[in-house]
Design an enzyme around this catalytic site. Structure first.
Site, short mmCIF file in Angstrom:
data_model
loop_
_atom_site.label_atom_id
_atom_site.label_comp_id
_atom_site.label_asym_id
_atom_site.label_seq_id
_atom_site.Cartn_x
_atom_site.Cartn_y
_atom_site.Cartn_z
N TYR A 47 0.78 -1.16 -0.01
CA TYR A 47 0.00 -0.03 0.02
C TYR A 47 0.84 1.24 0.13
O TYR A 47 0.26 2.39 -0.23
CB TYR A 47 -1.00 0.03 1.32
CG TYR A 47 -1.82 -1.16 1.27
CD1 TYR A 47 -1.98 -1.96 0.12
CD2 TYR A 47 -2.44 -1.19 2.52
CE1 TYR A 47 -2.96 -3.19 0.50
CE2 TYR A 47 -3.28 -2.28 2.65
CZ TYR A 47 -3.50 -3.38 1.36
OH TYR A 47 -4.39 -4.30 1.67
N HIS A 105 0.46 -11.96 1.83
CA HIS A 105 -0.52 -11.06 1.06
C HIS A 105 -1.44 -11.80 0.16
O HIS A 105 -2.64 -11.77 0.11
CB HIS A 105 -0.05 -9.87 0.47
CG HIS A 105 -0.97 -8.67 0.32
ND1 HIS A 105 -0.57 -7.20 0.45
CD2 HIS A 105 -2.19 -8.55 0.14
CE1 HIS A 105 -1.56 -6.59 0.11
NE2 HIS A 105 -2.76 -7.33 0.11
N1 LIG Z 1 -5.65 -8.78 1.61
C1 LIG Z 1 -5.86 -8.32 0.66
O1 LIG Z 1 -5.61 -8.87 -0.54
C2 LIG Z 1 -6.82 -7.01 0.44
C3 LIG Z 1 -7.44 -6.62 -0.63
C4 LIG Z 1 -8.18 -5.58 -0.53
C5 LIG Z 1 -8.45 -4.71 0.44
N2 LIG Z 1 -7.90 -5.17 1.49
C6 LIG Z 1 -8.11 -4.65 2.89
O2 LIG Z 1 -9.36 -4.06 3.18
C7 LIG Z 1 -9.64 -2.73 3.27
C8 LIG Z 1 -10.81 -2.64 2.82
O3 LIG Z 1 -11.29 -3.04 1.56
P1 LIG Z 1 -11.48 -2.10 0.22
O4 LIG Z 1 -10.76 -1.00 0.69
O5 LIG Z 1 -11.10 -2.98 -0.92
O6 LIG Z 1 -13.08 -1.92 -0.03
P2 LIG Z 1 -14.26 -1.50 1.14
O7 LIG Z 1 -13.78 -1.15 2.44
O8 LIG Z 1 -15.26 -2.30 1.10
O9 LIG Z 1 -14.77 -0.22 0.52
C9 LIG Z 1 -14.27 1.23 0.17
C10 LIG Z 1 -15.01 1.96 -0.42
O10 LIG Z 1 -16.10 2.32 0.00
C11 LIG Z 1 -16.25 3.81 0.27
N3 LIG Z 1 -17.16 3.81 1.77
C12 LIG Z 1 -16.57 3.67 2.90
N4 LIG Z 1 -17.39 3.65 3.96
C13 LIG Z 1 -18.52 4.14 3.30
C14 LIG Z 1 -19.95 4.19 3.87
N5 LIG Z 1 -20.29 4.20 5.32
N6 LIG Z 1 -20.82 4.49 2.87
C15 LIG Z 1 -20.46 4.34 1.63
N7 LIG Z 1 -19.39 4.06 1.04
C16 LIG Z 1 -18.50 4.08 1.90
C17 LIG Z 1 -15.09 4.26 0.37
O11 LIG Z 1 -15.23 5.59 -0.22
P3 LIG Z 1 -14.78 7.11 0.56
O12 LIG Z 1 -13.60 7.00 0.73
O13 LIG Z 1 -15.28 7.91 -0.37
O14 LIG Z 1 -15.46 6.92 1.85
C18 LIG Z 1 -14.25 3.33 -0.91
O15 LIG Z 1 -14.67 4.00 -1.92
C19 LIG Z 1 -8.47 -2.05 2.31
O16 LIG Z 1 -8.41 -0.88 2.37
C20 LIG Z 1 -7.35 -2.95 2.69
O17 LIG Z 1 -6.64 -2.40 4.02
C21 LIG Z 1 -7.23 -6.36 1.54
#
Ligand SMILES: NC(=O)c1ccc[n+]([C@@H]2O[C@H](COP(=O)([O-])OP(=O)(O)OC[C@H]3O[C@@H](n4cnc5c(N)ncnc54)[C@H](OP(=O)(O)O)[C@@H]3O)[C@@H](O)[C@H]2O)c1
Length: 274
Positions: A47, A105
């Protein structure tokens, strides 16, 4: 903060995801999240924000020991010596002597899993991580990893939200005593547009995103939603003051569909998901 317990690890059920948060904005979101009560932060070598995550933590004035910090090693560093160097680099960037959880990862079929796990165990034994685990491992790899690892693997972090049925993988992890951490838990924001989640939310005075996260934590799955907006931090944390009924839980589980997966794993060359 309620937590899921696995093999001596206590993982707070709600955390902050930080993928795609960069620079000062990242440090500010992390700082505010911790001030608001978050006690679990998810980052990764990939990241490119570990420095800022560490800065945000120190700026929050929340004691380091009160926060559960996860980072992850990128698969191109799975050869044993590389892994240990990558873990050390992460600690230097975070300015921490150890992380709470160090994850692989993604699987990397190019490097024997036994060698990678050997190094991951060494990182733990050497005091770099309090706990170790994996991410994006399927049921076959969970079986293999748990039989090879000489240290307990406390969790598998993978994509999970109501639009994707992960019940087989959850069962496989639990059978090995591993906690489940859900990434993309609000389906990258798509949860907010879902009519069923919104309707159930209205019954409880909650948003669709809160219902989505509640569904997961009510299954004892830890969630790490990411937001770049300070005003949404509170919303994503306020999921412990209501309970979904059994009927609501079943209705939400019914939202899963065949094309529900969002994150493309194919670049990793790892075996197909079950
Ligand atoms: N291990 C892996 O391979 C892997 C892969 C993917 C992700 N991850 C981890 O998991 C975390 C979360 O997953 P993600 O970032 O893919 O997706 P997520 O948390 O499901 O969604 C993030 C998106 O949702 C929006 N959002 C956040 N809160 C909200 C709410 N209350 N209402 C409406 N929209 C909202 C955000 O926009 P705004 O910024 O505009 O609020 C952003 O665009 C990552 O940041 C990372 O740390 C790990």
């Amino acid at each position: 903060m309620p937590a899921v317990e696995a093999k001596g690890a206590r993982i707070p059920l709600a955390g902050l995801g930080t993928w795609d948060l960069r620079g000062r904005a990242c440090a500010r979101v992390v700082e505010q999240a911790l001030r608001l009560g978050y006690r679990h932060i998810d980052t990764a070598e990939m990241y490119d924000n570990e420095r800022e995550v560490g800065e945000g933590l120190r700026a929050s004035a929340v004691p380091r020991n009160d926060v559960f910090v996860t980072t992850k090693i990128w698969p191109s560093h799975f050869a044993p010596r590389e892994l240990l160097r990558a873990a050390k680099d992460s600690l230097v960037k975070l300015r921490m002597s150890e992380v709470d959880l160090l994850l692989l990862h993604w699987p990397n079929p190019q490097v024997p899993l036994s060698e990678t796990l050997g190094a991951l165990c060494q990182a733990k034994e050497g005091g770099m991580a309090r706990h170790i685990g994996v991410s994006n491992f399927n049921t076959v790899l969970i079986e293999e990893a748990t039989s090879l690892s000489t240290e307990p693997l406390v969790c598998n972090q993978f994509e999970m939200h109501p639009f994707l049925d992960q019940s087989k993988l959850v069962a496989a992890c639990r059978a090995k005593g591993m906690a489940v951490v859900a990434y993309s838990p609000i389906a990258r924001g798509n949860a907010k547009n879902d009519a069923v989640l919104a309707r159930i939310g209205r019954e409880h005075g909650k948003t669709a995103a809160q219902v989505c996260l509640r569904f997961l934590v009510q299954h004892d799955v830890a969630v790490i939603p990411r937001t770049s907006k300070i005003e949404r931090l509170g919303e994503n944390l306020s999921i412990f003051d209501f309970t979904l009924t059994d009927a609501e839980m079943s209705e939400i589980a019914g939202l899963a569909h065949r094309d529900g997966r969002i994150v493309d794993w194919s670049f990793s060359g790892s075996p197909k998901w079950d």
